[in-house]
Design a protein around this motif. Structure first.
Motif, short mmCIF file in Angstrom:
data_model
loop_
_atom_site.label_atom_id
_atom_site.label_comp_id
_atom_site.label_asym_id
_atom_site.label_seq_id
_atom_site.Cartn_x
_atom_site.Cartn_y
_atom_site.Cartn_z
N ASN A 101 33.94 -0.87 -49.90
CA ASN A 101 34.37 -2.13 -50.50
C ASN A 101 35.80 -2.03 -51.03
O ASN A 101 36.23 -0.97 -51.48
CB ASN A 101 33.43 -2.53 -51.64
CG ASN A 101 32.26 -3.36 -51.13
OD1 ASN A 101 32.29 -3.83 -49.99
ND2 ASN A 101 31.25 -3.53 -51.94
N HIS A 102 36.49 -3.16 -50.98
CA HIS A 102 37.87 -3.23 -51.46
C HIS A 102 37.94 -2.90 -52.94
O HIS A 102 36.99 -3.14 -53.68
CB HIS A 102 38.38 -4.66 -51.21
CG HIS A 102 39.84 -4.83 -51.47
ND1 HIS A 102 40.31 -5.41 -52.62
CD2 HIS A 102 40.92 -4.48 -50.74
CE1 HIS A 102 41.63 -5.44 -52.57
NE2 HIS A 102 42.02 -4.87 -51.44
N SER A 103 39.08 -2.39 -53.38
CA SER A 103 39.18 -1.94 -54.78
C SER A 103 38.98 -3.08 -55.78
O SER A 103 38.55 -2.85 -56.91
CB SER A 103 40.49 -1.21 -55.02
OG SER A 103 41.53 -2.12 -55.05
N MET A 146 44.64 -15.77 -57.80
CA MET A 146 44.83 -14.44 -57.22
C MET A 146 43.54 -13.95 -56.57
O MET A 146 42.48 -14.00 -57.19
CB MET A 146 45.24 -13.48 -58.33
CG MET A 146 45.60 -12.10 -57.88
SD MET A 146 45.93 -11.11 -59.34
CE MET A 146 46.32 -9.56 -58.62
N GLY A 147 43.65 -13.48 -55.33
CA GLY A 147 42.47 -13.00 -54.61
C GLY A 147 41.84 -11.80 -55.30
O GLY A 147 40.62 -11.74 -55.48
N PHE A 148 42.67 -10.85 -55.68
CA PHE A 148 42.16 -9.62 -56.31
C PHE A 148 41.37 -9.98 -57.57
O PHE A 148 40.26 -9.51 -57.79
CB PHE A 148 43.35 -8.71 -56.67
CG PHE A 148 42.94 -7.33 -57.08
CD1 PHE A 148 43.03 -6.27 -56.19
CD2 PHE A 148 42.47 -7.08 -58.36
CE1 PHE A 148 42.64 -4.99 -56.57
CE2 PHE A 148 42.08 -5.81 -58.74
CZ PHE A 148 42.16 -4.75 -57.85
N ALA A 149 41.95 -10.88 -58.38
CA ALA A 149 41.29 -11.25 -59.64
C ALA A 149 40.03 -12.07 -59.39
O ALA A 149 39.11 -12.08 -60.22
CB ALA A 149 42.26 -12.04 -60.51
N THR A 150 39.95 -12.74 -58.26
CA THR A 150 38.74 -13.51 -57.96
C THR A 150 37.54 -12.56 -57.93
O THR A 150 36.47 -12.87 -58.47
CB THR A 150 38.89 -14.25 -56.61
OG1 THR A 150 40.09 -15.01 -56.64
CG2 THR A 150 37.72 -15.16 -56.33
N ASN A 151 37.74 -11.40 -57.33
CA ASN A 151 36.67 -10.40 -57.35
C ASN A 151 36.59 -9.69 -58.70
O ASN A 151 35.52 -9.59 -59.31
CB ASN A 151 36.92 -9.33 -56.28
CG ASN A 151 36.49 -9.81 -54.90
OD1 ASN A 151 35.63 -10.68 -54.79
ND2 ASN A 151 37.08 -9.25 -53.88
N ALA A 152 37.74 -9.20 -59.15
CA ALA A 152 37.73 -8.31 -60.32
C ALA A 152 37.22 -9.02 -61.57
O ALA A 152 36.54 -8.41 -62.39
CB ALA A 152 39.13 -7.76 -60.55
C1 LIG Z 1 38.65 -7.41 -48.79
C2 LIG Z 1 39.68 -7.86 -49.77
N1 LIG Z 1 39.30 -8.52 -50.87
C3 LIG Z 1 40.20 -8.95 -51.77
C4 LIG Z 1 41.56 -8.74 -51.59
C5 LIG Z 1 42.54 -9.18 -52.64
O1 LIG Z 1 43.20 -10.33 -52.23
P1 LIG Z 1 44.70 -10.72 -52.62
O2 LIG Z 1 45.58 -9.78 -51.87
O3 LIG Z 1 44.78 -12.12 -52.14
O4 LIG Z 1 44.87 -10.60 -54.08
C6 LIG Z 1 42.00 -8.07 -50.45
C7 LIG Z 1 43.43 -7.84 -50.24
O5 LIG Z 1 43.92 -7.25 -49.35
C8 LIG Z 1 41.04 -7.62 -49.50
O6 LIG Z 1 41.41 -6.97 -48.40
#
Ligand SMILES: Cc1ncc(COP(=O)(O)O)c(C=O)c1O
Length: 386
Positions: free
Chosen positions: A53-55, A28-34
């Motif tokens: 910055n993205h949430s 998961m992209g979100f979890a990669t950051n979080a």
């Molecule tokens: C800048 C940025 N980082 C991370 C994400 C999270 O990625 P994902 O939607 O693949 O979980 C997003 C999603 O829109 C994003 O815009």
């Protein structure tokens, strides 16, 4: 946990594509950051975070327990001031120096508010060379989120590092997602072998979370092979990148010419234009759909309440005819709903971005575009009805 050969293949391919020593992928992209930032910094460290910055980065930063300081969006002068402040004053109360300073930046923020008219190439593409120079001067680390630029920006689609011709080794942590350009799901972290090895062994996401589903990994590998020219016709990746870039510039130019306020930089495939009034947002979306144009609108809480907008996410699979038809609908509806707010002349560059220009850019590629979703650049793609 659950790693298969295909994950290793994907990680190697990503490292090779990005020009880094190693890479690790997550489902998961979100979890990669979080969930990974806490493996990199903690108490006693300082995070300097771009205000837009993205949430996922905001949550990830908070989970680290580090001191967080915010700098103005894409503003190296403010970043430098905050860096100096962090170095001079150190930690609160004790005034001990921070163990590490991590600059956290999203590579592109296509709907970043900009003053209309100060529109240029540099408008909303992060000023990477300046930020790299700062991080070197002050011995900080750089964490870059390329969610919106990987597979979409730069001569070979390698993101903003490619766009500026920077050395990927100058970015300590390269992060990106597979949800956008790769038409898949998940995210990656790439960098030195030491970094990736450390993340693999200490990130909650890597240890406690399951691996990316194998079919998703296979899909991403295929998209990557096309971009690298190893699958499909040899110039397929190049053709998709060119089509995406032409689509973005052509669409953006047409919207400017309608008198809409369009945000973002010229090459960004995410093209937001302002509706502002919350009451007009739903009307615009519904009427567009009734005219055969599915369009993503964004309002509160994703934007401030009076900054609602439409967000067109272009894909390499969109044709110039589709763009023309969309513009016809937007032309009609923007007049009806009175959302042509711009009082300025369209930027000069838009004059050259005619249909003839677009066709000339694509002339060297004569084959029709295969329908695979490789070089789109966002979660939503504006779809045209029959
Ligand atoms: C800048 C940025 N980082 C991370 C994400 C999270 O990625 P994902 O939607 O693949 O979980 C997003 C999603 O829109 C994003 O815009």
């Amino acid at each position: 946990v659950g790693s298969l050969n295909i994950h290793t293949q994907l990680e190697r391919a990503m490292a090779e594509y990005l020009g880094t020593e190693d890479a690790i992928v997550f489902p998961m992209g979100f979890a990669t950051n979080a969930l990974n930032m806490a493996a990199l910094v903690g108490k006693g460290c300082c995070i300097l975070s771009d205000e837009l910055n993205h949430s996922s980065l905001v949550l990830g930063s908070r989970l680290t327990g580090a001191t967080i300081k915010i700098f103005k969006h894409n503003n190296p002068a403010d970043l430098e001031a905050k860096l100096r402040e962090a170095i001079v004053y150190g930690q609160a109360r004790t005034r001990r120096p921070f163990t590490k300073i991590l600059i956290v930046h999203v590579m592109r923020q296509p709907d970043a508010p900009q003053v209309e008219g100060v529109y240029s190439m540099e408008g909303s593409i992060v000023r990477l060379p300046e930020i790299i120079a700062l991080k070197k001067r002050y011995q900080a680390y750089l964490y870059l989120d390329e969610a919106h630029s990987i597979g979409a920006l730069g001569a070979s689609g390698r993101g903003v590092v490619d766009y500026y011709g920077c050395d990927p080794r100058d970015v300590d942590v390269l992060m990106g997602t597979f949800t956008k350009s790769f038409g898949g799901a998940g995210g990656y972290i790439a960098g030195s072998s030491r970094l990736v090895q450390h993340v693999r062994q200490s990130s909650h996401s890597a240890i406690y979370g399951a691996s990316m589903p194998a079919p998703v990994a296979a899909q991403i590998l295929t998209a990557l092979s096309i971009l690298l020219g190893r699958a499909g016709p040899p110039d397929e990746g190049k053709r998709r990148l060119r089509q995406l870039s032409v689509n973005a510039q052509y669409m953006r130019a047409r919207l400017h010419q309608l008198g809409l306020i369009v945000y973002g930089d010229r090459d960004s495939p995410v093209v937001p234009f302002m509706i502002f009034m919350p009451g007009k947002v739903a009307a615009f979306a519904r009427l567009s759909l009734a005219h055969g144009l599915g369009i993503v609108v964004v309002g509160y809480p994703a934007t401030p309440i009076i900054e609602a907008r439409a967000r067109i996410c272009l894909s390499a699979a969109h044709s110039l005819d589709m763009i023309d038809r969309s513009v016809q609908v937007i032309d009609k509806l923007s007049r009806l709903l009175r959302i042509r707010y711009s009082r300025r002349q369209p930027p000069d560059w838009t004059r050259d971005r005619t249909r003839a220009w677009a066709e000339a850019q694509l002339a060297e590629f004569s084959r029709p575009l295969a329908p695979t979703h490789v070089a789109s650049s966002a979660n939503g793609v504006a779809l045209i009805g029959a």
